[in-house]
Design a protein around this motif. Structure first.
Motif, PDB file in Angstrom:
ATOM      1  N   SER A 191       0.849  -1.192   0.000  1.00 16.20           N
ATOM      2  CA  SER A 191       0.000   0.000   0.000  1.00 16.20           C
ATOM      3  C   SER A 191       0.883   1.240   0.000  1.00 16.20           C
ATOM      4  O   SER A 191       2.015   1.225   0.501  1.00 16.20           O
ATOM      5  CB  SER A 191      -0.932   0.014   1.216  1.00 16.20           C
ATOM      6  N   TRP A 193       1.190   5.453   0.899  1.00 16.58           N
ATOM      7  CA  TRP A 193       0.659   6.426   1.847  1.00 16.58           C
ATOM      8  C   TRP A 193       1.367   7.769   1.706  1.00 16.58           C
ATOM      9  O   TRP A 193       2.579   7.820   1.584  1.00 16.58           O
ATOM     10  CB  TRP A 193       0.846   5.925   3.282  1.00 16.58           C
ATOM     11  N   LYS A 251      -1.783  -4.098   3.277  1.00 18.42           N
ATOM     12  CA  LYS A 251      -2.772  -3.111   2.838  1.00 18.42           C
ATOM     13  C   LYS A 251      -2.945  -1.961   3.816  1.00 18.42           C
ATOM     14  O   LYS A 251      -3.645  -0.988   3.519  1.00 18.42           O
ATOM     15  CB  LYS A 251      -4.125  -3.799   2.605  1.00 18.42           C
ATOM     16  N   GLU A 252      -2.343  -2.064   4.992  1.00 16.92           N
ATOM     17  CA  GLU A 252      -2.407  -1.003   5.986  1.00 16.92           C
ATOM     18  C   GLU A 252      -0.989  -0.713   6.489  1.00 16.92           C
ATOM     19  O   GLU A 252      -0.069  -1.487   6.244  1.00 16.92           O
ATOM     20  CB  GLU A 252      -3.301  -1.396   7.167  1.00 16.92           C
ATOM     21  N   LYS A 271      -4.049   7.296   2.761  1.00 22.60           N
ATOM     22  CA  LYS A 271      -3.780   6.221   1.811  1.00 22.60           C
ATOM     23  C   LYS A 271      -3.956   6.732   0.381  1.00 22.60           C
ATOM     24  O   LYS A 271      -4.915   7.435   0.067  1.00 22.60           O
ATOM     25  CB  LYS A 271      -4.728   5.047   2.069  1.00 22.60           C
TER      26      LYS A 271
END
Length: 305
Positions: A191, A193, A251-252, A271
């Protein structure tokens, strides 16, 4: 002096001590707002003494809710204790989560009762004849717990391959590195950010701001296997803006990073929506250190890889 009067006196002394501590920390916080260290531009004996003095407070008494009033002191302390020499001496340092209970001035009778020695039982004490159980397994021989990120399904994106491509691309960066990044990128396994520093109005001195970002990247070393980051220090005049882009496995944002790196809470995290072409272009510009960035010159750009 009776016992009740003693507890009232202790309470008053405690209040005065807390007030004095806050005055001292306020003065230190004010000094560190425009200085990375106490004296000059490097660690001196003054910093060593100050850090050792702060260490006892952070470890046993000063909780996060208390020290959050002094963000520059927090930044200074965690930067210092994570220096290799300090880390070797102090080991891993954690902040106190709670303060030991103190006598209450509102109910001295209850304090006195709590201080009374408990009556000994009339029954004779007997030692247990049950043999001590041997530890099931020696601590050193226990298998080390795996990081949860290592248990995720395999990803088509190999982080080290991207880092090599980034480092080795010297020309045609857009055509080679940026294109290669999106060819590799796996939204199921990674992911992206954006981060924005919450206190840019405090970034009044260029070298202090640069050291602040450098300290953040140093403390992020625990995530090197799972992350790639770019940090931009923006502007030619104070206050300087700090913005960043981070690629994380999963994903985080990994929980262990949030727990262990206190700098994370100093930033707003958003995100990246890769379906938004404007956000994708912003990612490209940050990876590339494009200047001007969002209409402003770059003071510096730092990479975590």
């Amino acid at each position: 002096m009776n016992l009740n009067a003693m507890f009232v006196l202790c309470y008053k002394v405690e209040e005065a001590s807390i007030a004095a501590l806050k005055r001292a920390l306020t003065a230190l916080n004010s000094h560190l707002a425009s200085n990375t260290y106490l004296v000059g531009h490097g660690v001196t004996l003054a910093d060593i003494i100050m850090t050792c003095n702060l260490a006892m407070g952070f470890r046993y008494l000063m909780t996060k809710s208390f020290t959050s009033e002094f963000p520059q002191v927090e930044r200074y302390y965690w930067t210092m204790v994570n220096q290799p020499a300090f880390f070797k001496l102090l080991g891993e340092v954690k902040q106190a989560e709670s303060v030991p209970p103190v006598p209450s001035a509102k109910n001295p009778a209850q304090n006195a009762e709590a201080m009374k020695p408990k009556a000994e039982s009339d029954e004779p004490k007997t030692e247990s004849r049950k043999p001590k159980e041997a530890p099931e397994q020696d601590e050193a021989s226990k298998p080390k717990e795996k990081n949860p990120l290592d248990l995720l399904p395999p990803s088509k994106m190999i982080l080290d391959e991207w880092k090599r491509l980034y480092s080795n691309t010297k020309t045609n960066f857009r055509e080679v590195a940026i294109k290669g990044f999106w060819d590799m990128y796996d939204p199921e396994g990674y992911s992206l950010w954006f981060c924005d520093y919450k206190y840019n109005d405090e970034n009044l001195v260029s070298f202090v701001t640069l050291n602040k970002v450098g300290g953040f990247l140093q403390r992020m070393d625990l995530a090197r296997k799972y992350a790639f980051g770019k940090m931009l220090i923006i502007g030619t005049e104070a206050p300087f803006k700090v913005k960043g882009l981070w690629l994380f496995r999963g994903k985080e944002i990994p929980q262990f990073v949030m727990d262990e790196c206190y700098d994370m809470e100093l930033y707003e995290w958003t995100k990246v929506d890769i379906s938004d072409e404007n956000q994708k272009e912003r990612v490209n510009q940050m990876i590339e250190d494009q200047e001007p960035f969002e209409g402003e010159s770059l003071l510096d750009a730092k990479c975590f890889k």
